[in-house]
Scaffold this motif. Structure first.
Motif, PDB file in Angstrom:
ATOM      1  N   UNK A 205      29.016  40.291 -34.609  1.00 33.95           N
ATOM      2  CA  UNK A 205      28.885  40.763 -35.987  1.00 33.95           C
ATOM      3  C   UNK A 205      27.527  41.417 -36.207  1.00 33.95           C
ATOM      4  N   UNK A 206      26.719  41.482 -35.147  1.00 34.05           N
ATOM      5  CA  UNK A 206      25.371  42.029 -35.277  1.00 34.05           C
ATOM      6  C   UNK A 206      25.134  43.092 -34.209  1.00 34.05           C
ATOM      7  N   UNK A 207      26.015  44.095 -34.241  1.00 39.87           N
ATOM      8  CA  UNK A 207      25.936  45.159 -33.240  1.00 39.87           C
ATOM      9  C   UNK A 207      24.874  46.171 -33.658  1.00 39.87           C
ATOM     10  N   UNK A 208      23.956  46.458 -32.770  1.00 40.91           N
ATOM     11  CA  UNK A 208      22.784  47.274 -33.076  1.00 40.91           C
ATOM     12  C   UNK A 208      22.644  48.378 -32.029  1.00 40.91           C
ATOM     13  N   UNK A 209      21.878  49.404 -32.364  1.00 36.13           N
ATOM     14  CA  UNK A 209      21.474  50.413 -31.381  1.00 36.13           C
ATOM     15  C   UNK A 209      19.983  50.202 -31.127  1.00 36.13           C
ATOM     16  N   UNK A 210      19.462  50.789 -30.065  1.00 37.35           N
ATOM     17  CA  UNK A 210      18.019  50.881 -29.879  1.00 37.35           C
ATOM     18  C   UNK A 210      17.697  52.300 -29.441  1.00 37.35           C
ATOM     19  N   UNK A 211      16.788  52.931 -30.159  1.00 34.08           N
ATOM     20  CA  UNK A 211      16.354  54.310 -29.901  1.00 34.08           C
ATOM     21  C   UNK A 211      15.247  54.274 -28.845  1.00 34.08           C
ATOM     22  N   UNK A 212      15.540  54.825 -27.667  1.00 36.12           N
ATOM     23  CA  UNK A 212      14.582  54.745 -26.569  1.00 36.12           C
ATOM     24  C   UNK A 212      14.445  56.089 -25.857  1.00 36.12           C
ATOM     25  N   UNK A 213      13.373  56.203 -25.096  1.00 36.27           N
ATOM     26  CA  UNK A 213      13.208  57.321 -24.164  1.00 36.27           C
ATOM     27  C   UNK A 213      13.380  56.771 -22.754  1.00 36.27           C
ATOM     28  N   UNK A 214      14.209  57.448 -21.951  1.00 37.53           N
ATOM     29  CA  UNK A 214      14.388  57.049 -20.556  1.00 37.53           C
ATOM     30  C   UNK A 214      13.675  58.011 -19.629  1.00 37.53           C
ATOM     31  N   UNK A 215      13.328  57.567 -18.448  1.00 37.57           N
ATOM     32  CA  UNK A 215      12.776  58.514 -17.462  1.00 37.57           C
ATOM     33  C   UNK A 215      13.332  58.213 -16.088  1.00 37.57           C
ATOM     34  N   UNK A 357       3.950  45.148  -7.558  1.00 41.49           N
ATOM     35  CA  UNK A 357       4.254  44.027  -6.650  1.00 41.49           C
ATOM     36  C   UNK A 357       4.899  44.520  -5.356  1.00 41.49           C
ATOM     37  N   UNK A 358       4.943  45.839  -5.184  1.00 36.67           N
ATOM     38  CA  UNK A 358       5.575  46.409  -3.989  1.00 36.67           C
ATOM     39  C   UNK A 358       7.023  46.790  -4.198  1.00 36.67           C
ATOM     40  N   UNK A 359       7.569  46.539  -5.387  1.00 37.32           N
ATOM     41  CA  UNK A 359       8.989  46.873  -5.641  1.00 37.32           C
ATOM     42  C   UNK A 359       9.221  48.365  -5.414  1.00 37.32           C
ATOM     43  N   UNK A 360      10.294  48.679  -4.720  1.00 40.85           N
ATOM     44  CA  UNK A 360      10.604  50.079  -4.434  1.00 40.85           C
ATOM     45  C   UNK A 360      11.495  50.699  -5.503  1.00 40.85           C
ATOM     46  N   UNK A 361      11.156  51.928  -5.849  1.00 38.07           N
ATOM     47  CA  UNK A 361      11.989  52.740  -6.743  1.00 38.07           C
ATOM     48  C   UNK A 361      12.702  53.777  -5.896  1.00 38.07           C
ATOM     49  N   UNK A 362      13.912  54.125  -6.276  1.00 39.91           N
ATOM     50  CA  UNK A 362      14.697  55.104  -5.515  1.00 39.91           C
ATOM     51  C   UNK A 362      14.951  56.333  -6.383  1.00 39.91           C
ATOM     52  N   UNK A 363      15.060  57.507  -5.776  1.00 38.69           N
ATOM     53  CA  UNK A 363      15.343  58.709  -6.570  1.00 38.69           C
ATOM     54  C   UNK A 363      16.582  58.493  -7.434  1.00 38.69           C
ATOM     55  N   UNK A 364      16.480  58.849  -8.693  1.00 42.60           N
ATOM     56  CA  UNK A 364      17.623  58.696  -9.589  1.00 42.60           C
ATOM     57  C   UNK A 364      17.680  57.379 -10.319  1.00 42.60           C
ATOM     58  N   UNK A 365      16.789  56.438  -9.998  1.00 42.69           N
ATOM     59  CA  UNK A 365      16.710  55.213 -10.794  1.00 42.69           C
ATOM     60  C   UNK A 365      16.278  55.568 -12.212  1.00 42.69           C
ATOM     61  N   UNK A 366      16.711  54.752 -13.154  1.00 38.20           N
ATOM     62  CA  UNK A 366      16.360  54.988 -14.557  1.00 38.20           C
ATOM     63  C   UNK A 366      15.434  53.894 -15.069  1.00 38.20           C
TER      64      UNK A 366
END
Lengths: 440, 440
Positions: A205-215, A357-366
């Motif tokens: 009963x409490x459905x919300x949106x969140x306005x964000x910028x992704x990269x 912490x050394x975590x790897x990011x991959x091309x196309x991750x959001x």
């Protein structure tokens, strides 16, 4: 990658695609955002395209027609792939070459005959997700949002002690990220009413949106190899709009101690056009100035370059269109307008922290910023804040009121950049309408 | 899919691969776990294989040799793919056909000549990740673990009110999941010492392992379409061991309010062999009995079938091998031994809860149980519990002591099932050793 404008940002550039020269377009030749599309109602494979006015330049057809010649071979091949992962992986220098090449192709003084045959009208295209998103991370980078939300739960102590040190984030669900215009099912979940002895399993009963910028991540990093702050932007391909739909009643019951899970994972909507970081160069600005009493960021999150040019002045808006408004032919109602420059952490700080912490990011991750809320009341980026968890109703022009979203409501996010001496560029729209739950 | 043993579990079955008939093997013909490998030190493409004794049956070569004939065409083709995603996607009925076919191929009374040519010795193979894991979700399904950890932070109120209703989980990082035998970098992160006014960015001093069981999604579900509890196991392809490495000092400072992030995302190690749910049929058992005062699970998480056969009796062990012990030729030291049957939530309940809001799972996604701890002191599945956050040191046979992991320590997880009248089956090992951080 430079944060200074170059020839592709020249406000005098005009395109032979006439719709790109209209002052109100989101997609002038100074923008050139990348997306993935296919012809509507076709089962053809998807192609990469670049938005130009109300048209799409089909890069796969450009490749086949030899229009990308002069670019490195691997860049040309990446343009013929079914989605943007390979293009993102080429790295910021090659992406800059590609942008410059496409700008040339579309300029008015060029010979358009061959390129013209590679155009498709946006109205004939279905826009898809830019990449197969393997990992999605959502930050919490607006101190105004964090404070407003904290106040609802802890009036005396709204901001937790780690906030000004840690770019707080959680892993989001990648599988349920959907492109703009996908209808959203109202989810069921465990909801515990304040006086009830136990939770019930029912529709939120409490459905919300969140306005964000992704990269989107461009070139990635190896596991165990953090990315330094001043190199971080070389690993960011471009930005989009993100609506991180949230079921606040499910969230309140489930989130302790491991954070939000089903309250968010039912859907996340993103806008289809990825605006490159290079396109945003004219709109760079200082990072948000810290209050005098705020601690300095730790050294790994601090640099003069980040202070001076870490911010991006993107105006963001959230609008609501109820089915009644739609039927009455009304325009959508604006719920908020704010700016991405008011975020406490910059995109570079978020990315660097993620890999620290050394975590790897991959091309196309959001990666996404979390709700973009500013200091002003009318710049709050979700209904939880705007209605104070339902206590202050939003009045729509039809006389309808909202605490949270009703079935049939459509949420529309918009983003754009404007600056004296430069051509306005836009992000297009991120739209989603609420269906009833189909599973009863 | 049946939870009852069938012909493939017959304890009298023997294989022409003699090492599979040894009583101490993890991989008798009754097991037949799937994995992905390539020849060591080669750049050849990866193949799918099935572990049999100390050998691997190469399914890609079996396909080429026509040894999979009789199976549906799409099942045969899936066996020639470079990883298991397609095999997982075929669904539980087809997976059962495939298992039965492979069992036939390897039985002693079969003609082995052609199949023999498709074997590779495990010692000549490099074992890789089973799938490209798109999404990874980690649960918190042991009430003993949740209580033990809660006690360290909230002695009076260790278990949060939602625990007995909600199968608590968080999204994990998929990119940093690594196969067994990958060395682990000790991560840096923000650490706030109790008396310090501010955090420092430094190497973790509280590096821990977590002993978990993982399960791979077989056929997935569409967004908006929850999976009912009694159908949940049809969507589980098989199980593996998971070590969810954790930096407890980083975790303590960062986890409010959105849950663990960098404290976990630096690495997660999984065992290479995926033991199918069908192979585990003889070891099914009732779900953990609730205490009299515990609430019943909500209807969507409750069924007679789940009560009667939702559990799986897998013995799990964690062992430590310090570099001193290694040098002295000692065997690894056992830190704990417990059983997966003591989990508060079953695999079916976890999967059903995950999809209850409509969230879609994709073939090859990984879900994990959270730390497997039992009621007994010697069945606690991480050092945080065993040492009471470092207060009670573990004594190693060399005289060394441990509060948390030291550089050079290797953690070895093992799992196996034993039952009167059935052949013992094993999970192999999940190993990882701690390097110093390479980034100073």
């Amino acid at each position: 990658m430079s944060r200074s404008p170059n020839a592709t940002h020249d406000p005098h550039l005009r395109s032979w695609v006439e719709s790109a020269n209209q002052p109100d377009t989101d997609f002038p030749i100074q923008n050139l955002p990348f997306g993935v599309f296919r012809s509507q109602n076709s089962n053809q494979p998807s192609h990469i395209g670049v938005a130009i006015g109300d048209q799409i330049l089909d890069l796969s057809l450009c490749y086949k027609a030899g229009l990308l010649q002069g670019l490195p071979e691997h860049v040309q091949v990446a343009c013929a792939a079914p989605n943007l992962t390979q293009v993102m992986a080429i790295g910021s220098e090659a992406a800059s070459l590609l942008r410059s090449h496409i700008s040339q192709l579309l300029q008015k003084n060029e010979q358009p005959r061959e390129a013209q045959a590679t155009l498709i009208s946006m109205s004939d295209a279905e826009l898809l997700l830019p990449t197969t998103i393997n990992d999605y991370t959502d930050f919490y980078a607006s101190i105004f949002h964090a404070t407003n939300v904290g106040k609802l739960f802890r009036p005396d102590n709204p901001l937790l002690p780690n906030y000004k040190y840690v770019p707080i984030a959680y892993h989001g669900r990648a599988s349920s990220i959907v492109p703009s215009d996908t209808a959203i099912h109202r989810p069921k979940g465990q909801i515990k009413k304040p006086q009830a002895p136990a939770p019930d399993f029912e529709l939120t009963q409490m459905l919300d949106y969140e306005l964000e910028i992704g990269f989107f991540v461009g070139s990635g990093n190896q596991l165990g190899q953090p990315i330094h702050l001043d190199n971080a932007e070389e690993h960011i391909f471009g930005l989009c709009l993100v609506n991180d739909w949230s079921a606040r009643d499910i969230q309140a019951w489930e989130y302790q101690p491991l954070g939000p899970f089903l309250a968010k994972s039912f859907a996340t909507t993103i806008s289809p056009w990825v605006v490159t970081l290079e396109a945003l160069a004219p709109f760079r600005c200082p990072a948000l100035e810290r209050n005098q009493n705020d601690p300095s960021p730790l050294p790994y999150l601090s640099s003069p370059l980040n202070n001076e040019l870490g911010g991006i002045d993107i105006t963001v808006e959230a609008l609501l269109h109820s089915s009644q408004m739609h039927t009455a032919g009304m325009t959508p109602f604006r719920l908020s307008r704010g700016s991405f420059k008011q975020m406490y952490w910059t995109v570079a700080q978020m990315l660097t922290h993620h890999t620290s912490n050394g975590c790897n990011l991959r091309p196309g991750d959001l990666l996404a910023s979390g709700t973009v809320s500013g200091a002003e009341k009318d710049s709050q980026g979700c209904l939880l804040e705007i209605t104070q968890r339902g206590a202050q109703l939003v009045q729509l022009p039809t006389g309808e009121v909202r605490s949270f979203l009703s079935d049939g409501d459509e949420v529309i996010l918009r983003g754009y950049c404007e600056k004296e001496g430069y051509v306005r560029i836009g992000f297009g729209e991120c739209r989603g309408a609420i269906l009833s739950a189909v599973f009863e």
